[in-house]
Design a protein around this motif. Structure first.
Motif, PDB file in Angstrom:
ATOM      1  N   SER A  69      -3.029 -18.274  27.441  1.00  0.00           N
ATOM      2  CA  SER A  69      -2.509 -17.090  26.775  1.00  0.00           C
ATOM      3  C   SER A  69      -1.089 -17.401  26.324  1.00  0.00           C
ATOM      4  N   SER A  70      -0.533 -16.543  25.491  1.00  0.00           N
ATOM      5  CA  SER A  70       0.856 -16.730  25.053  1.00  0.00           C
ATOM      6  C   SER A  70       1.796 -16.791  26.243  1.00  0.00           C
ATOM      7  N   GLU A  71       1.574 -15.894  27.198  1.00  0.00           N
ATOM      8  CA  GLU A  71       2.446 -15.854  28.368  1.00  0.00           C
ATOM      9  C   GLU A  71       2.333 -17.135  29.193  1.00  0.00           C
ATOM     10  N   ARG A  74       4.157 -20.012  27.320  1.00  0.00           N
ATOM     11  CA  ARG A  74       5.608 -19.841  27.395  1.00  0.00           C
ATOM     12  C   ARG A  74       6.142 -20.212  28.782  1.00  0.00           C
ATOM     13  N   ILE A 122       4.924 -19.938  19.644  1.00  0.00           N
ATOM     14  CA  ILE A 122       4.289 -18.703  20.123  1.00  0.00           C
ATOM     15  C   ILE A 122       4.996 -17.489  19.532  1.00  0.00           C
ATOM     16  N   ASP A 123       6.332 -17.544  19.452  1.00  0.00           N
ATOM     17  CA  ASP A 123       7.092 -16.438  18.856  1.00  0.00           C
ATOM     18  C   ASP A 123       6.686 -16.219  17.404  1.00  0.00           C
ATOM     19  N   LEU A 125       3.849 -16.529  16.146  1.00  0.00           N
ATOM     20  CA  LEU A 125       2.571 -15.825  16.100  1.00  0.00           C
ATOM     21  C   LEU A 125       2.728 -14.371  16.514  1.00  0.00           C
ATOM     22  N   ASP A 126       3.535 -14.132  17.539  1.00  0.00           N
ATOM     23  CA  ASP A 126       3.717 -12.768  18.039  1.00  0.00           C
ATOM     24  C   ASP A 126       4.545 -11.916  17.085  1.00  0.00           C
ATOM     25  N   LYS A 127       5.461 -12.563  16.362  1.00  0.00           N
ATOM     26  CA  LYS A 127       6.295 -11.854  15.381  1.00  0.00           C
ATOM     27  C   LYS A 127       6.228 -12.619  14.063  1.00  0.00           C
ATOM     28  N   ASP A 178      -1.937 -18.490  13.342  1.00  0.00           N
ATOM     29  CA  ASP A 178      -1.813 -17.192  12.710  1.00  0.00           C
ATOM     30  C   ASP A 178      -3.144 -16.806  12.059  1.00  0.00           C
ATOM     31  N   HIS A 299      -6.105 -13.352  14.956  1.00  0.00           N
ATOM     32  CA  HIS A 299      -4.723 -13.639  15.318  1.00  0.00           C
ATOM     33  C   HIS A 299      -4.644 -14.395  16.649  1.00  0.00           C
ATOM     34  N   SER A 300      -3.775 -15.397  16.679  1.00  0.00           N
ATOM     35  CA  SER A 300      -3.535 -16.208  17.882  1.00  0.00           C
ATOM     36  C   SER A 300      -4.820 -16.793  18.461  1.00  0.00           C
TER      37      SER A 300
END
Length: 330
Positions: A69-71, A74, A122-123, A125-127, A178, A299-300
């Motif tokens: 996952s993104s978390e 990171r 990752i940032d 993709l999230d923003k 993306d 997305h992601s």
């Protein structure tokens, strides 16, 4: 007159090939199996026939399915550098337009490649950033090259495929990006086992027998370059190997966009057999060698694919013969 008659005969032969393939070989669509497949069934029913198949939940047992996952990325890899493809429109390795002296010209365009810290990717993709679309998609066995720490979360090969093909994968690639990133229509000389870890991937497929209806052109090659935030230019690729710096690198590529086909320019594309399938978390697609495919994603989305080298057997000989017959029409 004789030349016209010969062209008509070839066109009729192409039509017969498509029709017979559609009715006898493709049998209405892409087969689906739940959970698992044996090497014998895979080889007998799909690999030996060069037919795609989806195995639903085929990699549901991988730790990566519930872990990545993104978390997680990171937290676990704050200082990890990764290779990222960046474009202004989401189309890497695709046809785009470049204006030369006010005249628009089509080019085969590659992405700008950057090294980024994984958390920064990752940032992105999230923003999402307007006019800058990021995609991990480097097809050089990038999983082996850049993500070796993640091997514990999946398998080094696909056991039933390795047994059926009698070889280990040539390459293992990780894809993450993306929703705006799209893979344009192309084919590969590999047996492709494509596994979705999270999100969704949607494939549009055409069988190799559709080659007569798939329009190819020779394009000058170039690449995207961001010269300031949000401002992009196209730089041409030059023929460095010959020392002729004014000579463009030429790339043959498929001209049609299956999401918005221009039938006025490419009327024969209407004859193509279109198969479409969406893979979800834990699913596998066996994408046979020489099949045309176009890919879009949620997305992601995260995916891993295993490339097994194809056998240059009779199917390849048939395909090359068909390619030769198609040359006057492309």
């Amino acid at each position: 007159m004789e030349d016209h008659q010969n062209k008509n005969k070839i066109y009729k032969a192409f039509s017969v090939l498509s029709e017979e393939s559609r009715e006898l070989y493709l049998l209405g669509g892409i087969r689906e199996i739940k959970n698992e497949i044996t090497p014998l069934i895979f080889h007998r029913e799909y690999a030996s026939k060069n037919l795609p198949v989806v195995i639903r939940n085929g990699v549901q047992h991988w730790p990566a399915i519930n872990k990545w996952s993104s978390e997680y990325f990171r937290r676990s890899f704050p200082n990890k550098l990764v290779s990222v493809a960046v474009t202004p429109n989401g189309y890497a390795d695709a046809i785009g337009e470049k204006s030369v002296n006010g005249v628009s010209e089509e080019y085969f365009l590659m992405p700008e490649e950057r090294l980024m810290l994984l958390p920064d990717f990752i940032d992105s993709l999230d923003k999402p950033i307007e006019n800058s679309i990021f995609y991990i998609q480097k097809q050089n066995s990038n999983f082996n090259e850049e993500f070796q720490e993640l091997w514990q979360d999946l398998e080094k090969d696909i056991p039933w495929a390795t047994e059926a093909f009698g070889k280990i994968p040539d390459a293992v690639n990780l894809w993450m990006g993306d929703a705006r990133a799209v893979t344009s229509m192309h084919k590969d000389p590999y047996e492709n086992i494509y596994c979705v870890i999270s999100g969704e991937k949607t494939f549009i497929l055409h069988p190799p027998t559709d080659l007569p209806w798939i329009p190819y052109k020779q394009y000058k090659s170039g690449y995207h370059k961001e010269v300031s935030p949000g401002k992009w230019i196209i730089k041409p690729n030059k023929e460095l190997s010959t020392g002729d710096f004014n000579k463009h690198v030429i790339v043959p590529w498929i001209s049609v966009d299956p999401l918005n086909p221009d039938y006025e320019r490419f009327p024969d594309y209407k004859n193509a057999t279109r198969l479409e399938v969406t893979l979800r978390k834990g699913d596998i697609l066996y994408l046979p060698s020489l099949w045309f495919h176009h890919v879009r994603q949620s997305h992601s989305c995260i995916a891993v694919n295993y490339w097994y080298d194809m056998e240059f057997d009779i199917k390849y000989a048939y395909f090359k013969a068909l390619e030769t017959l198609c040359e006057p029409n492309n």
